[in-house]
Design a protein around this motif. Structure first.
Motif, PDB file in Angstrom:
ATOM      1  N   LYS A 102       0.204  -7.836  14.871  1.00  0.00           N
ATOM      2  CA  LYS A 102       0.901  -6.911  15.762  1.00  0.00           C
ATOM      3  C   LYS A 102       1.035  -5.539  15.124  1.00  0.00           C
ATOM      4  N   LYS A 103       1.370  -5.509  13.840  1.00  0.00           N
ATOM      5  CA  LYS A 103       1.556  -4.246  13.143  1.00  0.00           C
ATOM      6  C   LYS A 103       0.219  -3.509  12.992  1.00  0.00           C
ATOM      7  N   LEU A 104      -0.855  -4.258  12.705  1.00  0.00           N
ATOM      8  CA  LEU A 104      -2.186  -3.657  12.569  1.00  0.00           C
ATOM      9  C   LEU A 104      -2.616  -2.989  13.877  1.00  0.00           C
ATOM     10  N   LYS A 105      -2.294  -3.623  14.997  1.00  0.00           N
ATOM     11  CA  LYS A 105      -2.621  -3.048  16.297  1.00  0.00           C
ATOM     12  C   LYS A 105      -1.805  -1.783  16.558  1.00  0.00           C
ATOM     13  N   GLU A 106      -0.534  -1.828  16.179  1.00  0.00           N
ATOM     14  CA  GLU A 106       0.323  -0.656  16.379  1.00  0.00           C
ATOM     15  C   GLU A 106      -0.175   0.540  15.588  1.00  0.00           C
ATOM     16  N   TYR A 107      -0.688   0.271  14.388  1.00  0.00           N
ATOM     17  CA  TYR A 107      -1.210   1.342  13.545  1.00  0.00           C
ATOM     18  C   TYR A 107      -2.656   1.686  13.886  1.00  0.00           C
TER      19      TYR A 107
END
Length: 279
Positions: A102-107
């Protein structure tokens, strides 16, 4: 648990070993990431409950997952599926993996659509693969059908035709003693295996006008005919042998006119020689 001391690991400057006081002696307790150390403000003399230790170690695992995911992405672009499978092999917990994804997608470090677009462009420019094979490659990497189809729109009809024709220019040469029909079937099947439609393969063949020189095909007929004759001449004679050789050459894809030419010239000569020996 009371923290006795905190030391930096020898091979990892971003990880620290935490030691506890146990029965008046210092013992290793656990290791943590630098960010977790700062987040919890751990220091010598601090007392931690069992709940604290559990929470710290959970936070540390999440940090490990995040660091491993980032490291995996530094070498090349990856799909979401590839990153998940990589992290699962390291036996991380599902929750920690999902949080990192999820964090990788947000970044915007993990974008399947961008990956698919770049993958198709690379295959178009550096390989002789057709759209069907590229689509299968994307599927194996976890790209959805919709994204795959969208990315393959870059591979236009003209671009496919150019790639298929280039393949024929490079590979469009007959094998030893091969008929023109066999050569055509072989190359068309090769294009199909490369991922091109039969329509595209036939159009490329027509445009390139790949042909086997007549003299080479006639020579091939004679070579293959002699092989067949030697194979069956002990079992068959006369008209039976002629029919057997004719069937063999026809299955090889040679034109009937060339087959008849061989049978008329070569096998009639053999029959005349046999008659002379009998006399």
């Amino acid at each position: 648990m009371k923290i006795a001391k905190i030391t930096t690991q020898k091979n990892r400057q971003d990880r620290f070993n935490v030691f506890k006081v146990e029965s008046g002696k210092e013992e290793y307790a656990f290791s943590i990431d630098e960010n977790v150390l700062v987040q919890w403000q751990l220091q010598k003399g601090m007392t931690l409950t069992e709940e604290d230790i559990t929470a710290i170690q959970a936070a540390d695992q999440k940090r490990k997952v995040w660091n491993d995911a980032l490291h995996y992405l530094t070498h090349s672009m990856r799909t979401e599926y590839q990153v998940i499978q990589y992290l699962k092999k390291k036996e991380y917990e599902e929750e920690a993996i999902e949080e990192s994804i999820k964090k990788l997608k947000e970044y915007r470090l993990l974008q399947d659509e961008e990956y698919a677009m770049a993958f198709v462009r690379t295959k178009m420019n550096t390989s002789d693969k057709g759209p069907a094979v590229i689509s299968e490659d994307l599927y194996q990497k976890g790209i959805s059908k919709d994204l795959s189809e969208k990315a393959l729109q870059q591979y236009t009809y003209d671009a496919q035709l150019e790639t298929a024709q280039l393949f024929l220019r490079k590979k469009g040469k007959p094998k030893s003693n091969e008929s023109s029909s066999s050569m055509k079937n072989r190359l068309l099947h090769a294009l199909r295996r490369k991922g091109f439609s039969m329509e595209m393969a036939l159009q490329a063949w027509e445009n390139e006008q790949v042909e086997l020189p007549v003299n080479e095909e006639i020579q091939a007929v004679f070579v293959q005919g002699e092989k067949a004759k030697k194979k069956w001449q002990k079992k068959y004679t006369g008209q039976s042998l002629r029919m057997k050789v004719k069937e063999f050459l026809y299955r090889k894809g040679f034109e009937l006119s060339h087959i008849e030419h061989y049978l008329q010239y070569e096998m009639e000569v053999d029959e005349e020689d046999e008659n002379e020996e009998k006399i």
